[in-house]
Design an enzyme around this catalytic site. Structure first.
Site, PDB file in Angstrom:
ATOM      1  N   ASP A 108      51.215  37.136  36.349  1.00  0.00           N
ATOM      2  CA  ASP A 108      50.105  37.577  37.207  1.00  0.00           C
ATOM      3  C   ASP A 108      50.170  39.085  37.475  1.00  0.00           C
ATOM      4  O   ASP A 108      51.250  39.674  37.483  1.00  0.00           O
ATOM      5  CB  ASP A 108      50.152  36.801  38.537  1.00  0.00           C
ATOM      6  CG  ASP A 108      48.860  36.951  39.323  1.00  0.00           C
ATOM      7  OD1 ASP A 108      47.810  37.242  38.711  1.00  0.00           O
ATOM      8  OD2 ASP A 108      48.901  36.787  40.558  1.00  0.00           O
TER       9      ASP A 108
ATOM     10  N   ASN B  59      40.824  29.840  36.279  1.00  0.00           N
ATOM     11  CA  ASN B  59      40.469  31.155  35.723  1.00  0.00           C
ATOM     12  C   ASN B  59      39.198  31.087  34.876  1.00  0.00           C
ATOM     13  O   ASN B  59      38.537  32.102  34.654  1.00  0.00           O
ATOM     14  CB  ASN B  59      41.597  31.725  34.849  1.00  0.00           C
ATOM     15  CG  ASN B  59      42.832  32.149  35.616  1.00  0.00           C
ATOM     16  OD1 ASN B  59      43.938  32.116  35.091  1.00  0.00           O
ATOM     17  ND2 ASN B  59      42.668  32.570  36.864  1.00  0.00           N
TER      18      ASN B  59
HETATM   19  C1  IPE Z   1      47.609  32.339  38.175  1.00  0.00           C
HETATM   20  O1  IPE Z   1      47.110  33.583  38.527  1.00  0.00           O
HETATM   21  C2  IPE Z   1      47.216  31.990  36.779  1.00  0.00           C
HETATM   22  C3  IPE Z   1      47.811  32.816  35.737  1.00  0.00           C
HETATM   23  C4  IPE Z   1      48.647  33.790  35.906  1.00  0.00           C
HETATM   24  C5  IPE Z   1      47.414  32.473  34.400  1.00  0.00           C
HETATM   25  P1  IPE Z   1      45.760  33.748  39.369  1.00  0.00           P
HETATM   26  O2  IPE Z   1      45.560  35.192  39.548  1.00  0.00           O
HETATM   27  O3  IPE Z   1      44.673  32.981  38.741  1.00  0.00           O
HETATM   28  O4  IPE Z   1      46.162  33.025  40.728  1.00  0.00           O
HETATM   29  P2  IPE Z   1      45.572  33.176  42.175  1.00  0.00           P
HETATM   30  O5  IPE Z   1      44.089  33.174  42.061  1.00  0.00           O
HETATM   31  O6  IPE Z   1      46.077  34.486  42.702  1.00  0.00           O
HETATM   32  O7  IPE Z   1      46.148  32.028  42.920  1.00  0.00           O
HETATM   33  C1  IPE Z   2      46.907  37.266  35.357  1.00  0.00           C
HETATM   34  O1  IPE Z   2      46.404  38.448  35.846  1.00  0.00           O
HETATM   35  C2  IPE Z   2      46.254  36.857  34.067  1.00  0.00           C
HETATM   36  C3  IPE Z   2      45.228  35.827  34.239  1.00  0.00           C
HETATM   37  C4  IPE Z   2      45.070  35.092  35.296  1.00  0.00           C
HETATM   38  C5  IPE Z   2      44.328  35.611  33.126  1.00  0.00           C
HETATM   39  P1  IPE Z   2      45.158  38.516  36.819  1.00  0.00           P
HETATM   40  O2  IPE Z   2      43.935  38.705  36.005  1.00  0.00           O
HETATM   41  O3  IPE Z   2      45.116  37.373  37.764  1.00  0.00           O
HETATM   42  O4  IPE Z   2      45.508  39.844  37.619  1.00  0.00           O
HETATM   43  P2  IPE Z   2      45.285  40.153  39.140  1.00  0.00           P
HETATM   44  O5  IPE Z   2      45.943  39.066  39.916  1.00  0.00           O
HETATM   45  O6  IPE Z   2      43.804  40.195  39.362  1.00  0.00           O
HETATM   46  O7  IPE Z   2      45.944  41.467  39.340  1.00  0.00           O
HETATM   47 MG    MG Z   3      45.941  37.078  39.605  1.00  0.00          MG
END
Ligand code: IPE
Ligand code: IPE
Ligand code: MG
Length: 226
Positions: free
Chosen positions: A11, A59
């Site tokens: 993340d 996502n």
């Molecule tokens: C969790 O990250 C999913 C992945 C890293 C693939 P998110 O960014 O989607 O999680 P939340 O929304 O902060 O819980």
């Molecule tokens: C994790 O990074 C990757 C995916 C969930 C696809 P994020 O896209 O959630 O990154 P942040 O949390 O917005 O920084």
């Molecule tokens: Mg994230």
């Protein structure tokens, strides 16, 4: 002790890009680059199973341009890396609801899985369009259909990870302290490690810190100390 199975919630890509005034997809690209090197390092450390959370079911509700960017990265990743993984003896597996992905991405993934079958050095499991609750519900529905009494082992075997040992160490980068629907059943006794590092900044050295922390823990599984 080296964990046999390490799982990583990757993340922080979006925030990494934002800090640099770049589009979110630039963060995903940086994350993908990091993921490729990190997974090599993880296997070099002697880990046998490495599960990386790349895209959750939730996502998939993100804006279409971000999703298209992610799908394009998956296309590139599988096309470019399958051969290298094969040469290194790494078996590639994807867990998740692949039906939710564009058909060509699904096909590229399936090709990657077929071509790397039989590797003996390690197992790279990518969680794409993955959600633990959805995985559990699918297993429950299968169990109901099959009938009979369930045991923990029998239920575990119905999950995507049926033939994979439970994660020993679960890492989340990017500051949040939550599981976000990742391996909920399998992580019952995983050692958890949270770091503020955004995923593209989660270097091999940072991973080694997580390994060190794991090595210092006493896993009791509910028993009393020896
Ligand atoms: C969790 O990250 C999913 C992945 C890293 C693939 P998110 O960014 O989607 O999680 P939340 O929304 O902060 O819980
Ligand atoms: C994790 O990074 C990757 C995916 C969930 C696809 P994020 O896209 O959630 O990154 P942040 O949390 O917005 O920084
Ligand atoms: Mg994230």
């Amino acid at each position: 002790m080296i964990p046999r199975h390490v799982a990583v919630i990757m993340d922080g890509n979006g925030r990494w890009a934002k800090k640099r005034l770049l589009p979110r997809n630039a963060g995903h690209r940086a994350g993908m680059k990091r993921m490729i090197s990190l997974s090599e390092h993880i296997f070099d450390c002697g880990v046998e199973f490495c599960t990386l959370y790349a895209l959750s079911t939730e996502n998939l509700k993100r804006p279409p341009e971000e999703l298209e960017g992610l799908f394009e990265l998956f296309r590139e990743y599988f096309i470019k890396n399958t051969q290298t993984l094969k040469e290194k003896g790494i078996v590639l597996r994807v867990i998740g609801n692949l039906q939710l992905l564009p058909p060509d991405v699904r096909e590229i993934i399936q090709k990657g899985e077929t071509e790397t079958k039989g590797g003996t050095r390690g197992n790279l499991i990518l969680a794409i369009a993955y959600g633990a609750r959805q995985e559990i519900i699918a297993a429950v529905n299968r169990a109901v259909k099959e009938g009979g009494e369930m045991t923990e082992e029998a239920f575990s075997s119905l999950l995507f990870t049926g033939d994979v040992p439970d994660p020993d160490l679960l890492i989340r980068t990017g500051k949040e302290i939550r599981l976000s629907n990742f391996l909920l059943w399998q992580s019952a006794y995983a050692e958890l490690y949270f770091t503020d590092k955004l995923f593209p900044d989660f270097t091999d050295k940072e991973f080694d810190k997580a390994l060190k922390s794991y090595g210092e823990r006493e896993r009791r599984f509910g028993k009393v100390e020896k």
